[in-house]
Scaffold this active site. Sequence first.
Site, short mmCIF file in Angstrom:
data_model
loop_
_atom_site.label_atom_id
_atom_site.label_comp_id
_atom_site.label_asym_id
_atom_site.label_seq_id
_atom_site.Cartn_x
_atom_site.Cartn_y
_atom_site.Cartn_z
CB ALA A 131 31.95 -17.67 77.51
CE1 TYR A 182 33.59 -17.89 69.78
CE2 TYR A 182 34.53 -20.07 69.50
CZ TYR A 182 33.44 -19.24 69.53
OH TYR A 182 32.17 -19.76 69.32
CG ASP A 193 18.67 -19.83 82.06
OD1 ASP A 193 19.44 -20.72 81.66
OD2 ASP A 193 19.04 -18.88 82.77
CB VAL A 194 19.59 -23.95 77.93
CG1 VAL A 194 18.75 -23.61 76.72
CG2 VAL A 194 20.91 -23.17 77.94
CB ILE A 233 27.07 -13.18 61.44
CG1 ILE A 233 27.26 -14.25 60.36
CG2 ILE A 233 25.84 -12.33 61.12
CD1 ILE A 233 26.15 -15.31 60.32
CG LEU A 261 23.09 -9.26 71.94
CD1 LEU A 261 23.11 -7.73 71.91
CD2 LEU A 261 21.79 -9.76 72.57
CB SER A 262 26.78 -13.76 70.21
OG SER A 262 25.80 -14.28 71.07
CB SER A 306 19.10 -13.96 66.74
OG SER A 306 19.20 -13.20 67.92
N GLY A 334 17.29 -19.57 70.85
CA GLY A 334 18.37 -18.60 70.67
C GLY A 334 18.03 -17.34 69.92
CE LYS A 361 29.72 -22.02 69.44
NZ LYS A 361 28.25 -22.16 69.45
P1 NAD Z 1 22.70 -14.06 69.56
O1 NAD Z 1 23.26 -13.30 70.70
O2 NAD Z 1 21.64 -13.43 68.76
O3 NAD Z 1 22.22 -15.51 70.05
C1 NAD Z 1 22.72 -16.17 71.17
C2 NAD Z 1 21.53 -16.64 71.97
O4 NAD Z 1 21.92 -17.43 73.08
C3 NAD Z 1 20.70 -15.47 72.54
O5 NAD Z 1 19.38 -15.53 72.07
C4 NAD Z 1 20.75 -15.71 74.03
O6 NAD Z 1 19.55 -15.33 74.68
C5 NAD Z 1 20.95 -17.22 74.07
N1 NAD Z 1 21.37 -17.68 75.39
C6 NAD Z 1 22.50 -17.34 76.08
N2 NAD Z 1 22.48 -17.92 77.30
C7 NAD Z 1 21.32 -18.64 77.38
C8 NAD Z 1 20.72 -19.45 78.38
N3 NAD Z 1 21.29 -19.65 79.58
N4 NAD Z 1 19.52 -20.03 78.11
C9 NAD Z 1 18.91 -19.85 76.92
N5 NAD Z 1 19.44 -19.10 75.93
C10 NAD Z 1 20.63 -18.49 76.16
O7 NAD Z 1 23.98 -14.39 68.64
P2 NAD Z 1 24.18 -15.37 67.39
O8 NAD Z 1 25.44 -14.91 66.75
O9 NAD Z 1 22.94 -15.46 66.61
O10 NAD Z 1 24.49 -16.76 68.09
C11 NAD Z 1 23.77 -17.96 67.82
C12 NAD Z 1 24.72 -19.14 67.71
O11 NAD Z 1 25.54 -18.96 66.57
C13 NAD Z 1 25.67 -19.32 68.89
O12 NAD Z 1 25.80 -20.70 69.18
C14 NAD Z 1 26.97 -18.78 68.35
O13 NAD Z 1 28.08 -19.39 69.00
C15 NAD Z 1 26.87 -19.24 66.92
N6 NAD Z 1 27.78 -18.57 65.97
C16 NAD Z 1 27.80 -17.23 65.86
C17 NAD Z 1 28.67 -16.62 64.95
C18 NAD Z 1 28.76 -15.12 64.83
O14 NAD Z 1 29.76 -14.63 64.29
N7 NAD Z 1 27.74 -14.37 65.23
C19 NAD Z 1 29.50 -17.42 64.15
C20 NAD Z 1 29.44 -18.81 64.28
C21 NAD Z 1 28.57 -19.38 65.19
C1 IMJ Z 2 33.28 -14.19 70.33
C2 IMJ Z 2 34.34 -13.91 71.17
C3 IMJ Z 2 35.63 -13.70 70.69
C4 IMJ Z 2 35.87 -13.76 69.34
C5 IMJ Z 2 34.80 -14.04 68.48
C6 IMJ Z 2 33.49 -14.25 68.97
N1 IMJ Z 2 34.74 -14.14 67.12
C7 IMJ Z 2 33.47 -14.44 66.73
C8 IMJ Z 2 32.64 -14.49 67.86
C9 IMJ Z 2 35.89 -13.96 66.22
C10 IMJ Z 2 33.02 -14.67 65.33
C11 IMJ Z 2 31.16 -14.77 67.88
N2 IMJ Z 2 30.90 -16.22 68.15
C12 IMJ Z 2 31.29 -17.16 67.10
C13 IMJ Z 2 30.37 -16.71 69.33
O1 IMJ Z 2 30.20 -17.92 69.45
C14 IMJ Z 2 30.04 -15.81 70.45
C15 IMJ Z 2 29.80 -16.29 71.69
C16 IMJ Z 2 29.64 -15.47 72.87
C17 IMJ Z 2 29.65 -14.07 72.85
C18 IMJ Z 2 29.50 -13.36 74.04
C19 IMJ Z 2 29.57 -11.87 74.10
C20 IMJ Z 2 28.88 -11.31 75.32
C21 IMJ Z 2 29.08 -12.12 76.56
N3 IMJ Z 2 29.25 -13.46 76.46
C22 IMJ Z 2 29.36 -14.10 75.24
N4 IMJ Z 2 29.37 -15.44 75.24
C23 IMJ Z 2 29.51 -16.12 74.08
O2 IMJ Z 2 29.01 -11.58 77.68
#
Ligand code: NAD
Ligand code: IMJ
Length: 257
Positions: free
Chosen positions: A96, A157, A65-66, A193, A196-197, A20, A14, A164
């Site tokens: 998603a 979300y 790619d998972v 945080i 990118l996500s 990240s 990831g 989740k």
């Molecule tokens: P990120 O975008 O840096 O990481 C998400 C990763 O998922 C990316 O590296 C992407 O390449 C990978 N990914 C997506 N589809 C894939 C696939 N088919 N095969 C392999 N890899 C794939 O964002 P992040 O915030 O570091 O997210 C990491 C984890 O933390 C996620 O599970 C996210 O739900 C969780 N999370 C994020 C937050 C937040 O606010 N950013 C909060 C709580 C939990």
């Molecule tokens: C993501 C969507 C909506 C609300 C959200 C988030 N909030 C937070 C996140 C409040 C904190 C980030 N998060 C916890 C995630 O797990 C994000 C997952 C994610 C984000 C994207 C954005 C770009 C895209 N697909 C995604 N799929 C999953 O095309």
Amino acid sequence: MGDSLAGKYGLILGVANKRSIAWSCARALADQGMRLAFNYATERLRGGVEELAAELPGSLVLPCDVTDAAQIDGLFESLKREFGALDALVHAVAFARREELAGDFFDTSREGYMIAHEVSAYSLTAMTRRAVPLMEGRSGSIVTLTYIGSERVIPNYNIMGIAKAALEASVRYLAHDLGPRGIRVNAVSAGPIRTLSASGVAGFSNILDEIASRAPLRRNIDADEVGDVCAFLCSHASRGITGSTLYVDAGYHIMGV
Ligand code: NAD
Ligand code: IMJ
């Protein structure tokens, strides 16, 4: 830098860029001497992941790619050849379709529901199944990342909250299966945080402001705080913890009003 994880091997899933959460986990583990392998999900991400991994000597970078069983098999064949064993698996993968992360949850399409679950929930089980043979006899630790949107309604979300919830339940069933083999499985529920996500998520700044004003610690968390807890969960210090979700959210989850 300590050496509490010297001689141990980890797989980090990831990393997309330096923001990240997976990258913070990697640095925290490498700081304790763990040797790491990274995946990249698409060719577009390869160069960036290779540049980051080059900061941690001895690292491997492999495609995966998972959702692609052949790529998963290829990844574990390389790990077996190059490392021969595995002590930690960090799963920080979620996806998603963007159109599912806005509007009403009840508009979620069948396809959108399936994709979110395949990438964000099933992938933990798929990767764990392949990791187990490499962890045999080594007190392995598996850590995944989750969000409070699995338990409470967070606007937009949507389907990710349902995925989740499945991920967190998977952690408990995997912990039950693998405890007898000495392998632990836990989740870290992180506060919001900017990664990118999180980019382009409507209302994200308002959520950060809400945490800063209402969480017990009156601030947001950063990815390095998640990385440190991940390293703890991969260390001897957490040997009695499995099947749990640990919150790294400045205490926000305890609040009622
Ligand atoms: P990120 O975008 O840096 O990481 C998400 C990763 O998922 C990316 O590296 C992407 O390449 C990978 N990914 C997506 N589809 C894939 C696939 N088919 N095969 C392999 N890899 C794939 O964002 P992040 O915030 O570091 O997210 C990491 C984890 O933390 C996620 O599970 C996210 O739900 C969780 N999370 C994020 C937050 C937040 O606010 N950013 C909060 C709580 C939990
Ligand atoms: C993501 C969507 C909506 C609300 C959200 C988030 N909030 C937070 C996140 C409040 C904190 C980030 N998060 C916890 C995630 O797990 C994000 C997952 C994610 C984000 C994207 C954005 C770009 C895209 N697909 C995604 N799929 C999953 O095309």
